[in-house]
Design a protein around this motif. Structure first.
Motif, mmCIF file in Angstrom:
data_model
loop_
_atom_site.group_PDB
_atom_site.id
_atom_site.type_symbol
_atom_site.label_atom_id
_atom_site.label_comp_id
_atom_site.label_asym_id
_atom_site.label_seq_id
_atom_site.Cartn_x
_atom_site.Cartn_y
_atom_site.Cartn_z
ATOM 1 N N MET A 1 81.155 71.257 31.688
ATOM 2 C CA MET A 1 80.334 70.048 31.605
ATOM 3 C C MET A 1 80.661 69.032 32.702
ATOM 4 O O MET A 1 80.001 68.002 32.804
ATOM 5 C CB MET A 1 80.508 69.391 30.231
ATOM 6 N N GLY A 2 81.699 69.323 33.504
ATOM 7 C CA GLY A 2 82.074 68.412 34.572
ATOM 8 C C GLY A 2 82.560 67.074 34.055
ATOM 9 O O GLY A 2 82.212 66.015 34.594
ATOM 10 N N CYS A 3 83.390 67.103 33.021
ATOM 11 C CA CYS A 3 83.793 65.877 32.340
ATOM 12 C C CYS A 3 84.584 64.917 33.226
ATOM 13 O O CYS A 3 84.481 63.696 33.066
ATOM 14 C CB CYS A 3 84.619 66.228 31.098
ATOM 15 N N ALA A 4 85.374 65.439 34.141
ATOM 16 C CA ALA A 4 86.163 64.565 35.017
ATOM 17 C C ALA A 4 85.260 63.656 35.859
ATOM 18 O O ALA A 4 85.655 62.545 36.218
ATOM 19 C CB ALA A 4 87.058 65.404 35.922
ATOM 20 N N VAL A 5 84.036 64.132 36.152
ATOM 21 C CA VAL A 5 83.077 63.336 36.926
ATOM 22 C C VAL A 5 82.206 62.490 36.002
ATOM 23 O O VAL A 5 81.999 61.297 36.239
ATOM 24 C CB VAL A 5 82.193 64.248 37.795
ATOM 25 N N LYS A 6 81.723 63.098 34.922
ATOM 26 C CA LYS A 6 80.840 62.394 33.993
ATOM 27 C C LYS A 6 81.545 61.269 33.245
ATOM 28 O O LYS A 6 80.960 60.228 32.974
ATOM 29 C CB LYS A 6 80.254 63.386 32.988
ATOM 30 N N ASP A 7 82.809 61.519 32.888
ATOM 31 C CA ASP A 7 83.560 60.530 32.096
ATOM 32 C C ASP A 7 85.002 60.504 32.592
ATOM 33 O O ASP A 7 85.879 61.154 32.032
ATOM 34 C CB ASP A 7 83.511 60.907 30.610
ATOM 35 N N PRO A 8 85.276 59.761 33.675
ATOM 36 C CA PRO A 8 86.618 59.729 34.258
ATOM 37 C C PRO A 8 87.715 59.330 33.270
ATOM 38 O O PRO A 8 88.875 59.700 33.458
ATOM 39 C CB PRO A 8 86.480 58.688 35.372
ATOM 40 N N SER A 9 87.354 58.622 32.214
ATOM 41 C CA SER A 9 88.362 58.236 31.222
ATOM 42 C C SER A 9 88.871 59.436 30.435
ATOM 43 O O SER A 9 89.905 59.367 29.771
ATOM 44 C CB SER A 9 87.787 57.211 30.247
ATOM 45 N N SER A 10 88.148 60.564 30.525
ATOM 46 C CA SER A 10 88.557 61.768 29.803
ATOM 47 C C SER A 10 89.616 62.558 30.550
ATOM 48 O O SER A 10 90.264 63.445 29.984
ATOM 49 C CB SER A 10 87.351 62.677 29.546
ATOM 50 N N GLY A 11 89.793 62.272 31.856
ATOM 51 C CA GLY A 11 90.767 63.005 32.649
ATOM 52 C C GLY A 11 90.274 63.196 34.076
ATOM 53 O O GLY A 11 89.175 62.749 34.429
ATOM 54 N N SER A 12 91.082 63.878 34.871
ATOM 55 C CA SER A 12 90.748 64.003 36.287
ATOM 56 C C SER A 12 90.689 65.434 36.796
ATOM 57 O O SER A 12 90.241 65.671 37.918
ATOM 58 C CB SER A 12 91.784 63.237 37.126
ATOM 59 N N VAL A 13 91.120 66.405 36.019
ATOM 60 C CA VAL A 13 91.171 67.787 36.511
ATOM 61 C C VAL A 13 89.790 68.424 36.503
ATOM 62 O O VAL A 13 88.933 68.083 35.686
ATOM 63 C CB VAL A 13 92.151 68.641 35.675
ATOM 64 N N THR A 14 89.596 69.365 37.408
ATOM 65 C CA THR A 14 88.294 70.010 37.545
ATOM 66 C C THR A 14 88.360 71.520 37.417
ATOM 67 O O THR A 14 87.376 72.210 37.662
ATOM 68 C CB THR A 14 87.662 69.646 38.900
ATOM 69 N N THR A 15 89.529 72.039 37.033
ATOM 70 C CA THR A 15 89.672 73.488 36.848
ATOM 71 C C THR A 15 90.255 73.768 35.469
ATOM 72 O O THR A 15 90.987 72.947 34.910
ATOM 73 C CB THR A 15 90.599 74.119 37.906
ATOM 74 N N GLU A 16 89.926 74.930 34.933
ATOM 75 C CA GLU A 16 90.463 75.313 33.628
ATOM 76 C C GLU A 16 91.985 75.399 33.673
ATOM 77 O O GLU A 16 92.675 74.961 32.748
ATOM 78 C CB GLU A 16 89.870 76.656 33.197
ATOM 79 N N ALA A 17 92.510 75.958 34.752
ATOM 80 C CA ALA A 17 93.959 76.097 34.877
ATOM 81 C C ALA A 17 94.639 74.733 34.890
ATOM 82 O O ALA A 17 95.687 74.539 34.267
ATOM 83 C CB ALA A 17 94.310 76.873 36.145
ATOM 84 N N GLY A 18 94.024 73.782 35.604
ATOM 85 C CA GLY A 18 94.603 72.449 35.669
ATOM 86 C C GLY A 18 94.572 71.742 34.329
ATOM 87 O O GLY A 18 95.543 71.085 33.934
#
Length: 239
Positions: A210-227
């Motif tokens: 869902m690209g949550c790090a971009v859509k909702d930066p308060s949810s976190g910053s990582v963009t990979t499953e491993a991260g």
């Protein structure tokens, strides 16, 4: 995620549990309804089913598949609707007779889970996984210690962002940082706590999808499953 004493130091799996999930709101009867009927009403006919808990029963055959074909070590009880302790105790005796353990996954009704633990054979139940999200959002392991008998470990289970199809906080889902903060508070209140867990891996994938790090930066910053998995793993470390 799993308890530290059940996972090899280098990541090898030492224990496999299978969780039996029951019906939620407005769902048709399923898992625990069937267990109740098959264990408690052995004389009631069910097409294609041999009721009871004997070695010729359908429940025994299912448990045998769990153990022999899937390599299961324990069966986790996640009953959120039926709450018939006698039938779960009966199932537990069947599982224990096969050399399997049973674990519990409550979020409410402590008296129900206490009844199961009190009536089960010693050693059968060796862990309690306390839901600390959704209906159990206000739960804390320390609160349950006095409600349940014995010295069986109580491990909190968290839900991460990405759960329930949203990047925001939904049904008690939390960021890795929030989980870590809450776990530290749990440990302070319940020093004997030695494990914690996350439900469920699919939410980690959804968070990235869902690209949550971009859509909702308060949810976190990582963009990979491993991260994301790495962050969550770190947040579950017992300090």
């Amino acid at each position: 995620m799993a308890r530290k004493d059940r996972v090899a130091e280098k990541g090898g799996v030492r224990r496999i549990e299978i969780l039996l999930e029951g019906r939620w709101f407005n769902q048709t009867p399923n898992t625990y309804d069937f267990i109740q009927d098959w264990v408690m009403s052995p004389a009631k006919p069910y097409p294609g089913v041999t009721t009871g808990t004997g070695q010729n029963s359908t429940l025994y055959a299912i448990a045998k598949v769990f153990k022999n074909d899937l390599g299961v070590d324990a069966v986790c009880i996640d009953d959120e609707s039926v709450y018939n302790d006698s039938s779960i105790v009966g199932l537990g005796r069947l599982l224990g007779g096969m050399g399997l353990h049973m674990t519990l996954c409550p979020y409410t009704k402590a008296d129900y889970w206490k009844a199961i633990m009190t009536s089960s054979n010693p050693g059968l139940i060796d862990a309690v996984y306390l839901q600390c999200y959704d209906g159990g959002s206000r739960n804390a392991p320390g609160q349950w210690v006095g409600k349940l008998p014995g010295n069986i470990p109580i491990d909190p289970i968290f839900s991460c962002r990405g759960a329930f199809g949203t990047c925001g906080s939904s049904h008690g889902s939390q960021t890795p940082a929030e989980i870590q903060t809450r776990l530290a508070a749990f440990k302070k209140d319940y020093p004997a706590m030695s494990g914690a867990a996350l439900w469920q891996v699919a939410d980690i994938k959804d968070y990235i999808r869902m690209g949550c790090a971009v859509k909702d930066p308060s949810s976190g910053s990582v963009t990979t499953e491993a991260g994301y998995l790495s962050q969550l793993k770190n947040s579950l470390e017992i300090k």
